[in-house]
Design a protein around this motif. Sequence first.
Motif, PDB file in Angstrom:
ATOM      1  N   LEU A  40       8.878  11.577  18.936  1.00 31.62           N
ATOM      2  CA  LEU A  40       8.864  10.290  19.631  1.00 31.62           C
ATOM      3  C   LEU A  40       9.699  10.280  20.898  1.00 31.62           C
ATOM      4  CD1 LEU A  40       9.006   7.722  16.683  1.00 31.62           C
ATOM      5  CD2 LEU A  40       7.000   8.602  17.915  1.00 31.62           C
ATOM      6  N   SER A  41      10.416  11.342  21.183  1.00 31.12           N
ATOM      7  CA  SER A  41      11.224  11.385  22.408  1.00 31.12           C
ATOM      8  C   SER A  41      10.300  11.529  23.615  1.00 31.12           C
ATOM      9  CB  SER A  41      12.208  12.552  22.360  1.00 31.12           C
ATOM     10  OG  SER A  41      11.513  13.780  22.425  1.00 31.12           O
ATOM     11  N   PRO A  42      10.778  11.170  24.819  1.00 34.14           N
ATOM     12  CA  PRO A  42       9.936  11.320  26.009  1.00 34.14           C
ATOM     13  C   PRO A  42       9.365  12.731  26.181  1.00 34.14           C
ATOM     14  CG  PRO A  42      11.838   9.988  26.540  1.00 34.14           C
ATOM     15  CD  PRO A  42      12.061  10.494  25.132  1.00 34.14           C
ATOM     16  N   ALA A  43      10.099  13.748  25.784  1.00 38.86           N
ATOM     17  CA  ALA A  43       9.625  15.127  25.963  1.00 38.86           C
ATOM     18  C   ALA A  43       8.321  15.392  25.231  1.00 38.86           C
ATOM     19  CB  ALA A  43      10.699  16.104  25.488  1.00 38.86           C
ATOM     20  N   HIS A  44       8.033  14.621  24.186  1.00 38.13           N
ATOM     21  CA  HIS A  44       6.818  14.838  23.391  1.00 38.13           C
ATOM     22  C   HIS A  44       5.748  13.778  23.630  1.00 38.13           C
ATOM     23  CE1 HIS A  44       8.096  18.202  20.853  1.00 38.13           C
ATOM     24  NE2 HIS A  44       9.301  17.663  20.896  1.00 38.13           N
ATOM     25  N   ARG A  45       5.934  12.935  24.629  1.00 35.50           N
ATOM     26  CA  ARG A  45       4.924  11.913  24.893  1.00 35.50           C
ATOM     27  C   ARG A  45       3.942  12.386  25.946  1.00 35.50           C
ATOM     28  NH1 ARG A  45       8.967   7.212  25.742  1.00 35.50           N
ATOM     29  NH2 ARG A  45      10.316   7.593  23.932  1.00 35.50           N
ATOM     30  N   CYS A  46       2.732  11.868  25.867  1.00 33.93           N
ATOM     31  CA  CYS A  46       1.690  12.273  26.799  1.00 33.93           C
ATOM     32  C   CYS A  46       0.765  11.097  27.081  1.00 33.93           C
ATOM     33  CB  CYS A  46       0.900  13.469  26.262  1.00 33.93           C
ATOM     34  SG  CYS A  46      -0.051  13.141  24.759  1.00 33.93           S
ATOM     35  N   MET A  88       0.840  -1.200   0.000  1.00 33.15           N
ATOM     36  CA  MET A  88       0.000   0.000   0.000  1.00 33.15           C
ATOM     37  C   MET A  88       0.875   1.249   0.000  1.00 33.15           C
ATOM     38  SD  MET A  88      -2.934   1.126   2.748  1.00 33.15           S
ATOM     39  CE  MET A  88      -3.982  -0.211   2.231  1.00 33.15           C
ATOM     40  N   THR A  89       0.463   2.298  -0.707  1.00 28.63           N
ATOM     41  CA  THR A  89       1.218   3.544  -0.763  1.00 28.63           C
ATOM     42  C   THR A  89       1.129   4.293   0.552  1.00 28.63           C
ATOM     43  OG1 THR A  89      -0.669   4.836  -1.520  1.00 28.63           O
ATOM     44  CG2 THR A  89       0.667   3.751  -3.213  1.00 28.63           C
ATOM     45  N   ASP A  90       2.078   5.263   0.745  1.00 29.11           N
ATOM     46  CA  ASP A  90       2.003   6.110   1.936  1.00 29.11           C
ATOM     47  C   ASP A  90       0.673   6.843   1.992  1.00 29.11           C
ATOM     48  OD1 ASP A  90       4.484   5.336   2.743  1.00 29.11           O
ATOM     49  OD2 ASP A  90       5.519   7.087   1.939  1.00 29.11           O
ATOM     50  N   GLN A  91       0.206   7.335   0.818  1.00 28.24           N
ATOM     51  CA  GLN A  91      -1.070   8.041   0.800  1.00 28.24           C
ATOM     52  C   GLN A  91      -2.198   7.139   1.284  1.00 28.24           C
ATOM     53  OE1 GLN A  91       1.225   8.158  -1.533  1.00 28.24           O
ATOM     54  NE2 GLN A  91       1.443  10.226  -2.376  1.00 28.24           N
ATOM     55  N   ALA A  96       7.587   4.205  12.397  1.00 29.40           N
ATOM     56  CA  ALA A  96       8.782   4.273  11.552  1.00 29.40           C
ATOM     57  C   ALA A  96       8.692   5.387  10.523  1.00 29.40           C
ATOM     58  CB  ALA A  96       8.997   2.939  10.843  1.00 29.40           C
ATOM     59  N   SER A  97       7.512   5.989  10.370  1.00 22.45           N
ATOM     60  CA  SER A  97       7.348   7.075   9.411  1.00 22.45           C
ATOM     61  C   SER A  97       8.238   8.265   9.782  1.00 22.45           C
ATOM     62  CB  SER A  97       5.886   7.526   9.378  1.00 22.45           C
ATOM     63  OG  SER A  97       5.748   8.746   8.672  1.00 22.45           O
ATOM     64  N   ARG A  98       8.904   8.838   8.806  1.00 24.20           N
ATOM     65  CA  ARG A  98       9.751  10.006   9.066  1.00 24.20           C
ATOM     66  C   ARG A  98       8.946  11.164   9.648  1.00 24.20           C
ATOM     67  NH1 ARG A  98      12.918  11.175   3.604  1.00 24.20           N
ATOM     68  NH2 ARG A  98      10.877  10.594   2.773  1.00 24.20           N
ATOM     69  N   ARG A 153       8.189   1.601  22.636  1.00 21.91           N
ATOM     70  CA  ARG A 153       7.344   1.171  21.527  1.00 21.91           C
ATOM     71  C   ARG A 153       6.787  -0.234  21.732  1.00 21.91           C
ATOM     72  NH1 ARG A 153      10.661   2.259  16.577  1.00 21.91           N
ATOM     73  NH2 ARG A 153       8.697   1.744  15.586  1.00 21.91           N
ATOM     74  N   GLN A 154       7.309  -0.999  22.699  1.00 26.93           N
ATOM     75  CA  GLN A 154       6.732  -2.307  22.986  1.00 26.93           C
ATOM     76  C   GLN A 154       5.306  -2.179  23.519  1.00 26.93           C
ATOM     77  OE1 GLN A 154       8.089  -4.298  26.845  1.00 26.93           O
ATOM     78  NE2 GLN A 154       9.661  -2.702  26.631  1.00 26.93           N
ATOM     79  N   LEU A 155       4.936  -0.993  23.977  1.00 25.85           N
ATOM     80  CA  LEU A 155       3.585  -0.763  24.473  1.00 25.85           C
ATOM     81  C   LEU A 155       2.568  -0.595  23.345  1.00 25.85           C
ATOM     82  CD1 LEU A 155       4.489   1.755  27.319  1.00 25.85           C
ATOM     83  CD2 LEU A 155       3.805  -0.647  27.595  1.00 25.85           C
ATOM     84  N   GLN A 156       3.031  -0.507  22.117  1.00 24.93           N
ATOM     85  CA  GLN A 156       2.108  -0.364  20.991  1.00 24.93           C
ATOM     86  C   GLN A 156       1.511  -1.727  20.653  1.00 24.93           C
ATOM     87  OE1 GLN A 156       3.717   1.079  17.265  1.00 24.93           O
ATOM     88  NE2 GLN A 156       1.788   2.057  16.699  1.00 24.93           N
ATOM     89  N   ARG A 157       0.543  -2.126  21.496  1.00 28.81           N
ATOM     90  CA  ARG A 157      -0.105  -3.421  21.346  1.00 28.81           C
ATOM     91  C   ARG A 157      -1.503  -3.314  21.965  1.00 28.81           C
ATOM     92  NH1 ARG A 157       0.093  -2.974  26.325  1.00 28.81           N
ATOM     93  NH2 ARG A 157       1.743  -3.498  27.779  1.00 28.81           N
ATOM     94  N   PRO A 158      -2.388  -4.214  21.593  1.00 30.42           N
ATOM     95  CA  PRO A 158      -3.758  -4.113  22.102  1.00 30.42           C
ATOM     96  C   PRO A 158      -3.855  -4.540  23.562  1.00 30.42           C
ATOM     97  CG  PRO A 158      -3.520  -6.093  20.801  1.00 30.42           C
ATOM     98  CD  PRO A 158      -2.221  -5.333  20.646  1.00 30.42           C
ATOM     99  N   LEU A 159      -4.925  -4.116  24.220  1.00 26.45           N
ATOM    100  CA  LEU A 159      -5.232  -4.677  25.528  1.00 26.45           C
ATOM    101  C   LEU A 159      -5.534  -6.166  25.380  1.00 26.45           C
ATOM    102  CD1 LEU A 159      -7.564  -2.013  27.202  1.00 26.45           C
ATOM    103  CD2 LEU A 159      -5.223  -2.588  27.842  1.00 26.45           C
ATOM    104  N   PRO A 160      -5.312  -6.952  26.426  1.00 32.09           N
ATOM    105  CA  PRO A 160      -5.646  -8.374  26.340  1.00 32.09           C
ATOM    106  C   PRO A 160      -7.133  -8.581  26.044  1.00 32.09           C
ATOM    107  CG  PRO A 160      -4.303  -7.925  28.283  1.00 32.09           C
ATOM    108  CD  PRO A 160      -4.700  -6.593  27.723  1.00 32.09           C
TER     109      PRO A 160
END
Length: 224
Positions: A100-106, A1-4, A92-94, A200-207
């Motif tokens: 993605l640094s901790p300073a920008h996470r919420c 699939m394309t980026d678009q 992984a998108s530029r 990024r290991q937290l990027q997963r669904p709830l059980p």
Amino acid sequence: MTDQGNWRQLAGMCNLYSNTRTQDAMRRLFPGLEDRAGNLGEGTYYPNQMAPIIRHSAEGLELVLARWGMPSPAFVLKTKRDPGVTNVRNLASRHWQSWLSPAHRCLVPVTSFAEPVKGGNQWFGAADPDRPMFFAGIETRAWRSVRRVKDGETEDDLFAFLTSHPNAEVGAVHPKAMPVILTKPGEWDLWMNAPIEAARQLQRPLPDGALLPIDPAAENGRLI
């Protein structure tokens, strides 16, 4: 699939949620939390609206209001107006690398969320109603853009939250994705403070079984 094509898919994901957790409850969960959100009540939130988030400050963590929708990549915009990106899947998108640094996470407080179905929305809430839930989010501040044509260019604090493949409950109505939801203090700390390689290991669904569908007759995703 394309980026678009990948970016177009975002429109079918969660774009409506509610929060009924009080400010006092959030201060108890995060001792020392600086509350700069004013007088919050229960809320239901749509894209481009102001909503509470917990983010880093110079002193620690703070509760503030920010607009839902991170900046869109330039190639998807057809006019100067940027409605924002509400859901983030491809880390992984530029486009996302600088946020993605901790300073920008919420952390985004959530009680229930909706996935679109034919004729409306299907809401989901925690199987354990006493379990606090937060979306894993990213945020940026003082971003200048045209969010609504009638307002012209504005300067906003913005946020969005991560998605992953769905668990059984969400997958039954939306097989492509669900929001990344964090329910434990260790997860909150990992998301807010760890290098992205660990976080990024937290990027997963709830059980499976952690969420329950809410009766469609419920108001704003809460049982009547």
